[in-house]
Design a protein around this motif. Structure first.
Motif, PDB file in Angstrom:
ATOM      1  N   LYS A  69       0.836  -1.190   0.000  1.00 44.78           N
ATOM      2  CA  LYS A  69       0.000   0.000   0.000  1.00 44.78           C
ATOM      3  C   LYS A  69       0.869   1.237   0.000  1.00 44.78           C
ATOM      4  N   ALA A  70       0.532   2.190  -0.816  1.00 46.74           N
ATOM      5  CA  ALA A  70       1.357   3.377  -0.957  1.00 46.74           C
ATOM      6  C   ALA A  70       1.260   4.256   0.268  1.00 46.74           C
ATOM      7  N   ALA A  71       2.366   4.911   0.595  1.00 42.60           N
ATOM      8  CA  ALA A  71       2.361   5.870   1.694  1.00 42.60           C
ATOM      9  C   ALA A  71       1.676   7.160   1.279  1.00 42.60           C
ATOM     10  N   SER A  72       1.691   7.444  -0.003  1.00 44.87           N
ATOM     11  CA  SER A  72       1.096   8.675  -0.520  1.00 44.87           C
ATOM     12  C   SER A  72      -0.408   8.529  -0.658  1.00 44.87           C
ATOM     13  N   ALA A  73      -1.134   9.584  -0.301  1.00 43.80           N
ATOM     14  CA  ALA A  73      -2.599   9.551  -0.401  1.00 43.80           C
ATOM     15  C   ALA A  73      -3.073   9.600  -1.836  1.00 43.80           C
ATOM     16  N   GLN A  74      -2.189  10.056  -2.751  1.00 44.67           N
ATOM     17  CA  GLN A  74      -2.570  10.176  -4.148  1.00 44.67           C
ATOM     18  C   GLN A  74      -2.560   8.839  -4.883  1.00 44.67           C
ATOM     19  N   SER A  75      -1.967   7.838  -4.319  1.00 46.12           N
ATOM     20  CA  SER A  75      -1.878   6.548  -4.991  1.00 46.12           C
ATOM     21  C   SER A  75      -2.221   5.437  -4.018  1.00 46.12           C
ATOM     22  N   LYS A  76      -3.055   4.515  -4.463  1.00 46.65           N
ATOM     23  CA  LYS A  76      -3.476   3.450  -3.561  1.00 46.65           C
ATOM     24  C   LYS A  76      -2.419   2.351  -3.405  1.00 46.65           C
ATOM     25  N   GLU A  77      -1.702   2.049  -4.482  1.00 50.03           N
ATOM     26  CA  GLU A  77      -0.718   0.966  -4.432  1.00 50.03           C
ATOM     27  C   GLU A  77       0.602   1.469  -4.995  1.00 50.03           C
ATOM     28  N   ALA A  78       1.695   0.873  -4.487  1.00 54.20           N
ATOM     29  CA  ALA A  78       3.014   1.303  -4.932  1.00 54.20           C
ATOM     30  C   ALA A  78       4.020   0.174  -4.744  1.00 54.20           C
ATOM     31  N   MET A  79       5.092   0.275  -5.499  1.00 53.71           N
ATOM     32  CA  MET A  79       6.235  -0.619  -5.291  1.00 53.71           C
ATOM     33  C   MET A  79       7.286   0.166  -4.524  1.00 53.71           C
ATOM     34  N   ARG A  80       7.806  -0.442  -3.451  1.00 53.63           N
ATOM     35  CA  ARG A  80       8.798   0.214  -2.610  1.00 53.63           C
ATOM     36  C   ARG A  80      10.155  -0.479  -2.764  1.00 53.63           C
ATOM     37  N   VAL A  81      11.179   0.318  -2.966  1.00 50.37           N
ATOM     38  CA  VAL A  81      12.543  -0.194  -3.076  1.00 50.37           C
ATOM     39  C   VAL A  81      13.327   0.329  -1.878  1.00 50.37           C
ATOM     40  N   LYS A  82      13.722  -0.583  -0.990  1.00 45.72           N
ATOM     41  CA  LYS A  82      14.485  -0.207   0.206  1.00 45.72           C
ATOM     42  C   LYS A  82      15.978  -0.318  -0.094  1.00 45.72           C
ATOM     43  N   LEU A  83      16.690   0.782   0.098  1.00 44.94           N
ATOM     44  CA  LEU A  83      18.109   0.853  -0.235  1.00 44.94           C
ATOM     45  C   LEU A  83      18.975   0.585   0.986  1.00 44.94           C
ATOM     46  N   THR A  84      20.221   0.245   0.730  1.00 41.95           N
ATOM     47  CA  THR A  84      21.148  -0.111   1.806  1.00 41.95           C
ATOM     48  C   THR A  84      21.518   1.074   2.686  1.00 41.95           C
ATOM     49  N   ASP A  85      21.325   2.307   2.192  1.00 45.01           N
ATOM     50  CA  ASP A  85      21.640   3.470   3.025  1.00 45.01           C
ATOM     51  C   ASP A  85      20.509   3.839   3.966  1.00 45.01           C
ATOM     52  N   GLY A  86      19.429   2.996   3.999  1.00 49.58           N
ATOM     53  CA  GLY A  86      18.321   3.227   4.917  1.00 49.58           C
ATOM     54  C   GLY A  86      17.148   3.970   4.323  1.00 49.58           C
ATOM     55  N   THR A  87      17.300   4.496   3.135  1.00 48.90           N
ATOM     56  CA  THR A  87      16.202   5.223   2.494  1.00 48.90           C
ATOM     57  C   THR A  87      15.310   4.264   1.717  1.00 48.90           C
ATOM     58  N   THR A  88      14.097   4.747   1.399  1.00 44.77           N
ATOM     59  CA  THR A  88      13.135   3.966   0.622  1.00 44.77           C
ATOM     60  C   THR A  88      12.634   4.816  -0.539  1.00 44.77           C
ATOM     61  N   VAL A  89      12.626   4.233  -1.727  1.00 40.91           N
ATOM     62  CA  VAL A  89      12.106   4.905  -2.909  1.00 40.91           C
ATOM     63  C   VAL A  89      10.781   4.240  -3.264  1.00 40.91           C
ATOM     64  N   GLU A  90       9.735   5.063  -3.439  1.00 36.30           N
ATOM     65  CA  GLU A  90       8.387   4.529  -3.692  1.00 36.30           C
ATOM     66  C   GLU A  90       7.931   4.925  -5.096  1.00 36.30           C
ATOM     67  N   TYR A  91       7.441   3.925  -5.839  1.00 37.90           N
ATOM     68  CA  TYR A  91       6.955   4.162  -7.194  1.00 37.90           C
ATOM     69  C   TYR A  91       5.471   3.818  -7.248  1.00 37.90           C
ATOM     70  N   PRO A  92       4.569   4.813  -7.406  1.00 39.60           N
ATOM     71  CA  PRO A  92       3.137   4.501  -7.541  1.00 39.60           C
ATOM     72  C   PRO A  92       2.900   3.597  -8.758  1.00 39.60           C
ATOM     73  N   VAL A  93       2.000   2.670  -8.588  1.00 40.21           N
ATOM     74  CA  VAL A  93       1.721   1.713  -9.647  1.00 40.21           C
ATOM     75  C   VAL A  93       1.309   2.424 -10.933  1.00 40.21           C
ATOM     76  N   SER A  94       0.561   3.480 -10.790  1.00 39.10           N
ATOM     77  CA  SER A  94       0.079   4.188 -11.971  1.00 39.10           C
ATOM     78  C   SER A  94       1.201   4.823 -12.779  1.00 39.10           C
ATOM     79  N   ASP A  95       2.378   4.994 -12.161  1.00 38.22           N
ATOM     80  CA  ASP A  95       3.513   5.614 -12.858  1.00 38.22           C
ATOM     81  C   ASP A  95       4.468   4.607 -13.482  1.00 38.22           C
ATOM     82  N   ILE A  96       4.203   3.305 -13.265  1.00 40.51           N
ATOM     83  CA  ILE A  96       5.145   2.272 -13.716  1.00 40.51           C
ATOM     84  C   ILE A  96       4.586   1.554 -14.930  1.00 40.51           C
TER      85      ILE A  96
END
Length: 598
Positions: A49-76
């Motif tokens: 489930k996306a953290a953003s209210a604008q998108s219901k679902e997302a793919m999350r990529v967790k990086l080794t530096d501790g950050t997370t990059v989120e891609y809304p399904v509608s953008d992929i």
């Protein structure tokens, strides 16, 4: 359906990442762009489930530096995994204008196919290895030629190998000696001559290493090296080069072999014939003409031009020494008569090879007593022809001229050699500097540093690109200026001499500078200390005194001075360069440096 595809993609990612850590996860977006994440920088990728209210679902990529990059399904549009492009190997540029190159580490190398004087070698169609000492892994491989450059791969084993340039007919037109050893040092003799610490081709300068200190041998005036080290002495013509055949591999594609040749008449060879037969120990037939002399060359007058003479002070195109070195004149080695003997026993294969040391200012150099290959049969002579009476050292000088004592009066031009003899039956130590020799002998060579010009030829200025040159780091690693600059940021190249008082003051000022410290701390400035002179022992003793944050190196070939690469009219000299080699400041000072980096 889209969710299923993303779940499959992330599962594929997990499987691929576990099998290959240098892959790339590629997220293709609907706007036509794409984002790539190296597998080594990704901890996990999941569909949630996306953290953003604008998108219901997302793919999350967790990086080794501790950050997370989120891609809304509608953008992929899609997600895939591919192998990373292989990193091209670093190729060390050895330069050019030499017939021998020192290689001190395994890796990829290249050099320009030029003569010592810089002129191009003509009629090269390809290059390949000619011979190499036997080893578990080949000393050199992957030899190639393109656009005037020879490339090869060096293994990790020390030894000697030779590369041949071949024309379209398969004839060898030139050769280069690849000398795989630790970087030789020099010792300054009392007469001011800087002498290499080992014979050309030797892989050690330490007495305890025995035959590893012997090196290769050369017929006078040829840059073609002959293998010399072996387990047994050779006494007869049919035994000549038995040791070379036992300890080297010869490239079968060239149709050449180790051999001894005697001309059917007194005509001899010219330089082209010498190069076309680089495994042949040649002598013209003196028996066909008593005036012919014991030479390999057809025109003995040409001998005075092949390696130089007292009237030619420049290094010649046939000189076999590496860049920055040359074959010495007799007077250059006059101080070897001031030696200390280490082993005066008779030559015996079961005993250590005898030899002597030359000492000066607390340093000493080992000289093993080796002779070479005989002129008429090519046999290897380890300790002298009359081994029951004496142990001998023979080595070439660069001089060939009119010199006609006694039995050698039939010679018009003959080369001179150094003879050092420990005659323990008839009077003990004797040294002759020089004594006459025949060009058909194959003797060792001990190279000396070329004389260095005081003023640079042409030094680059700010706004220009700095020339590349070979460097040796304090730990012995071979590198180059270009490789050091590629580490990123700005580099302050600090040309200096350890025993220079002005250099000490400059080094202290650099360490006190707050601006320099700040930029070193954040990685935007590196300091590269470069020693440009020839006393490598002095540099090695001082290398540990520089700050740990500095890179400490020496100019491997002395090319900064000999080729006038930078302005060295005064020492120290400071150059500020960027990662591409652009000169931001030339021959500058610390206030100007601080002004530009603040």
């Amino acid at each position: 359906m889209k969710k299923f595809l993303f779940l499959a993609a992330t599962a594929l990612f997990a499987l691929s990442a576990s099998a290959q850590t240098n892959g790339v996860m590629r997220v293709n977006l609907t706007d036509g762009s794409a984002v790539e994440h190296p597998v080594g920088q990704v901890n996990s990728a999941d569909f949630n489930k996306a953290a953003s209210a604008q998108s219901k679902e997302a793919m999350r990529v967790k990086l080794t530096d501790g950050t997370t990059v989120e891609y809304p399904v509608s953008d992929i549009s899609s997600v895939n995994f591919r192998s990373a492009e292989p990193t091209p190997p670093t190729v060390t540029d050895l330069g050019g204008e030499a017939n021998s190159y020192v290689v001190s580490a395994a890796g990829s190398y290249k050099f320009r196919a030029t003569h010592v004087d810089g002129s191009a070698i003509k009629n090269i169609a390809s290059a390949t290895w000619l011979w190499r000492e036997k080893a578990d892994q080949p000393l050199i491989s992957d030899v190639s030629y393109a656009d005037g450059t020879v490339s090869f791969t060096a293994g990790a084993t020390e030894g000697n190998a030779v590369i041949a340039a071949v024309n379209s007919k398969g004839t060898v037109v030139w050769i280069w000696h690849i000398w795989l050893t630790d970087q030789p040092s020099v010792m300054v003799y009392p007469n001011g001559c800087s002498v290499m610490d080992r014979n050309l081709g030797a892989v050690s300068a330490n007495e305890a290493d025995g035959r590893d200190t012997w090196g290769l041998t050369y017929q006078y005036g040829r840059n073609v090296p002959f293998y010399y080290i072996g387990d047994n002495q050779e006494y007869f013509l049919n035994e000549a080069f038995d040791q070379a055949r036992a300890f080297t591999d010869v490239n079968p594609d060239l149709g050449l072999q180790w051999e001894v040749s005697v001309s059917g008449d007194a005509t001899g060879w010219d330089e082209a014939a010498s190069m076309a037969h680089p495994l042949t120990h040649h002598m013209r037939d003196y028996r066909a003409n008593s005036l012919a002399g014991y030479h390999w060359v057809s025109d003995e007058c040409a001998l005075q031009l092949t390696w130089g003479n007292q009237n030619i002070d420049t290094k010649t195109n046939y000189d076999p020494c590496p860049a920055g070195y040359k074959v010495p004149l007799a007077e250059d080695l006059a101080d070897i008569t001031k030696m200390t003997w280490d082993n005066t026993q008779s030559f015996n294969m079961e005993m250590p090879i005898p030899g002597f040391y030359v000492e000066n200012n607390g340093q000493k150099q080992w000289w093993p007593l080796v002779c070479g290959r005989n002129y008429d049969d090519g046999c290897a002579i380890f300790g002298g022809e009359a081994k029951q009476y004496s142990d001998r050292l023979f080595l070439w000088t660069a001089y060939a001229g009119k010199y006609s004592p006694n039995v050698l009066q039939r010679y018009d031009y003959i080369p001179l050699r150094i003879l050092v003899e420990n005659n323990y039956v008839n009077g003990g130590l004797r040294a002759y500097v020089p004594t006459a020799g025949t060009g058909a002998f194959s003797l060792p060579v001990r190279c000396i540093r070329e004389e260095l010009p005081i003023q640079p030829i042409a030094a680059p200025k700010a706004g220009q690109t700095a020339p590349d040159f070979a460097l040796t780091l304090a730990d012995g690693t071979a590198t180059s200026l270009r490789e050091q600059l590629a580490k990123g940021g700005l580099t302050l190249v600090y040309f200096n001499n350890p025993d220079c008082p002005a250099c000490h003051r400059t080094a202290e000022a650099l360490q006190r500078s707050l601006a320099v410290k700040a930029h070193q701390a954040d990685g935007s400035l590196r300091i590269l200390s470069v020693y440009t002179d020839e006393d490598t022992a002095l540099w090695q003793r001082a290398a540990g005194t520089y700050p740990a944050s500095w890179s400490v190196a020496r100019d491997t070939d002395l090319s900064v001075i000999t080729r006038g690469l930078f302005d060295m009219s005064q020492t120290p000299s400071l150059y500020l360069l960027d990662a591409e080699g652009h000169i931001l400041l030339s021959d500058t000072d610390i206030p100007a440096l601080e002004a530009i980096i603040k």
